[in-house]
Design a protein around this motif. Structure first.
Motif, PDB file in Angstrom:
ATOM      1  N   ILE A  56     -42.562  18.881  23.464  1.00  0.00           N
ATOM      2  CA  ILE A  56     -42.998  17.998  24.530  1.00  0.00           C
ATOM      3  C   ILE A  56     -44.130  17.116  24.030  1.00  0.00           C
ATOM      4  CG2 ILE A  56     -43.904  17.922  26.874  1.00  0.00           C
ATOM      5  CD1 ILE A  56     -42.861  20.800  27.174  1.00  0.00           C
ATOM      6  N   LYS A  57     -44.106  15.857  24.402  1.00  0.00           N
ATOM      7  CA  LYS A  57     -45.171  14.937  24.019  1.00  0.00           C
ATOM      8  C   LYS A  57     -46.132  14.741  25.184  1.00  0.00           C
ATOM      9  CE  LYS A  57     -42.166  12.251  20.930  1.00  0.00           C
ATOM     10  NZ  LYS A  57     -41.598  10.905  20.672  1.00  0.00           N
ATOM     11  N   GLN A  58     -47.404  14.550  24.857  1.00  0.00           N
ATOM     12  CA  GLN A  58     -48.377  14.160  25.866  1.00  0.00           C
ATOM     13  C   GLN A  58     -48.064  12.729  26.283  1.00  0.00           C
ATOM     14  OE1 GLN A  58     -51.006  16.168  27.037  1.00  0.00           O
ATOM     15  NE2 GLN A  58     -51.337  14.588  28.575  1.00  0.00           N
ATOM     16  N   GLY A  93     -45.253  16.815  30.333  1.00  0.00           N
ATOM     17  CA  GLY A  93     -45.978  15.904  29.457  1.00  0.00           C
ATOM     18  C   GLY A  93     -47.428  15.706  29.868  1.00  0.00           C
ATOM     19  N   GLY A  94     -47.911  16.519  30.808  1.00  0.00           N
ATOM     20  CA  GLY A  94     -49.330  16.497  31.148  1.00  0.00           C
ATOM     21  C   GLY A  94     -49.708  15.655  32.342  1.00  0.00           C
ATOM     22  N   LEU A  95     -48.723  15.108  33.081  1.00  0.00           N
ATOM     23  CA  LEU A  95     -49.016  14.265  34.231  1.00  0.00           C
ATOM     24  C   LEU A  95     -48.870  15.052  35.530  1.00  0.00           C
ATOM     25  CD1 LEU A  95     -47.129  11.055  33.073  1.00  0.00           C
ATOM     26  CD2 LEU A  95     -49.535  11.655  32.728  1.00  0.00           C
ATOM     27  N   ALA A 312     -37.994   9.840  30.528  1.00  0.00           N
ATOM     28  CA  ALA A 312     -39.333  10.024  31.096  1.00  0.00           C
ATOM     29  C   ALA A 312     -40.394   9.373  30.220  1.00  0.00           C
ATOM     30  CB  ALA A 312     -39.624  11.513  31.263  1.00  0.00           C
ATOM     31  N   GLU A 313     -40.244   9.507  28.908  1.00  0.00           N
ATOM     32  CA  GLU A 313     -41.204   8.890  27.996  1.00  0.00           C
ATOM     33  C   GLU A 313     -41.192   7.374  28.136  1.00  0.00           C
ATOM     34  OE1 GLU A 313     -40.077  10.324  24.178  1.00  0.00           O
ATOM     35  OE2 GLU A 313     -40.785  12.367  24.541  1.00  0.00           O
TER      36      GLU A 313
END
Length: 324
Positions: A56-58, A93-95, A312-313
């Motif tokens: 998973i990316k931030q 992703g941290g949101l 999403a990214e």
């Protein structure tokens, strides 16, 4: 941080890379543990799997909350599937993400592991009683950043009960504005029924963006044309801020001429709005809700999960660019 998201667990530290989505999945028995045992790149249905290092990316945070209604007047195009998987990917992703289940069937609540049996308080109480969203939104077990306002079957009566109520089209908008002030949310997603009743209308009035999932089959553009007419009516009377920001091609099968032709046609007419990634047909995507999960947590290495993460990214990247 405001009250609602104080319950979040701390993010993984920068020294520790984000773990695979499957690490937050719940155990569902031996069958899932056996997935991919015989071939690390293919599951038991022949679906391709991403490399094991897939992480998973931030994701970038928008400077203002984005309120997105996932809508299409045509049924069976993947509205709920798109809503829950994009919301989960953004949350992982941290949101901070809220999903408003605006459909009496409660399928979004099911996929996100949220209780929504008859009598469960949620969207109905917000619309009919003026209760704050923050009072009834529940944290999803899939991510501490993901919360859900559930829909019980009671919501089906709201269409009739709202008819004679004053300001009936603006009730959800007022609730969302209050929630944004209280919560520090980054993204709000509305999952709506496939009809233009008062439930969907409330979501359209409350939102600033529309995300349209389009199945890559024959009637796709016809359904989109009808939706554009609906957007124009809403903009002219109830919500001038509403824009068609995103189109996502779903149930894509690159082996067929039809899927490729529909995708090309959509991109020809809506090149700026259409995301570059298509969501493929995948058994894993369809299977995940039966375990109370999204494909993001059910099988993180499946082609469907990877496609939704890429979508999403891209959504997060576009949002950050627009606000910068």
């Amino acid at each position: 941080m405001a009250l609602f998201f104080r319950r979040r667990k701390p993010h993984t530290s920068p020294e520790e890379p984000w773990k695979d989505h499957a690490s937050v999945s719940r155990e569902t028995g031996p069958r899932r543990a056996a997935v991919g045992d015989h071939d690390p790149d293919v599951d038991e249905y022949g679906d391709e799997l991403a490399p094991p290092a897939h992480v998973i990316k931030q994701l970038p945070r928008p400077t203002e909350p984005r309120i997105i209604v996932v809508a299409n007047q045509k049924g069976g195009v993947g509205k709920t599937t798109t809503t829950v998987n994009l919301a989960t990917a953004l949350a992982l992703g941290g949101l901070n993400v809220l999903v408003v289940d605006n459909d009496p069937q409660g399928n979004a609540s099911t996929a996100l592991g949220i209780e929504h049996s008859p009598g469960t308080k949620g969207t109905y109480e917000v619309l009919m009683d003026g209760v704050g969203i923050i009072e009834h939104a529940q944290p999803s077990p899939h991510s501490p950043n993901l919360h859900v306002l559930p829909a019980a079957i009671d919501l089906s009566s709201a269409e009739l009960e709202l008819v004679n109520e004053r300001g009936r089209e603006h009730r959800m908008r007022d609730a969302i504005n209050q929630y944004i002030e209280e919560s520090g949310v980054d993204y709000v997603f509305f999952d709506c029924p496939p009809s233009l009743g008062l439930l969907t209308l409330n979501a359209l009035v409350a939102s600033t963006e529309i995300l349209v999932p389009i199945q890559t089959e024959y009637y796709a553009l016809e359904g989109l044309t009808q939706l554009l007419r609906t957007i124009d009516r809403v903009k002219g009377n109830l919500n001038d801020d509403l824009v068609l920001s995103t189109i996502l091609l779903t149930m894509y099968d690159g082996r067929t001429n039809l899927s490729r032709e529909v995708a090309d046609e959509v991109r020809k007419h809506f090149s700026a709005q259409t995301l570059p990634v298509e969501i493929p047909r995948s058994v894993k995507i369809a299977e995940a809700p039966s375990f109370g999960e999204t494909v993001m947590t059910y099988q993180a290495r499946s082609v469907g999960a990877v496609a939704y993460q890429e979508a999403a990214e891209e959504i997060a990247r576009r949002g950050a660019q627009e606000e910068s």
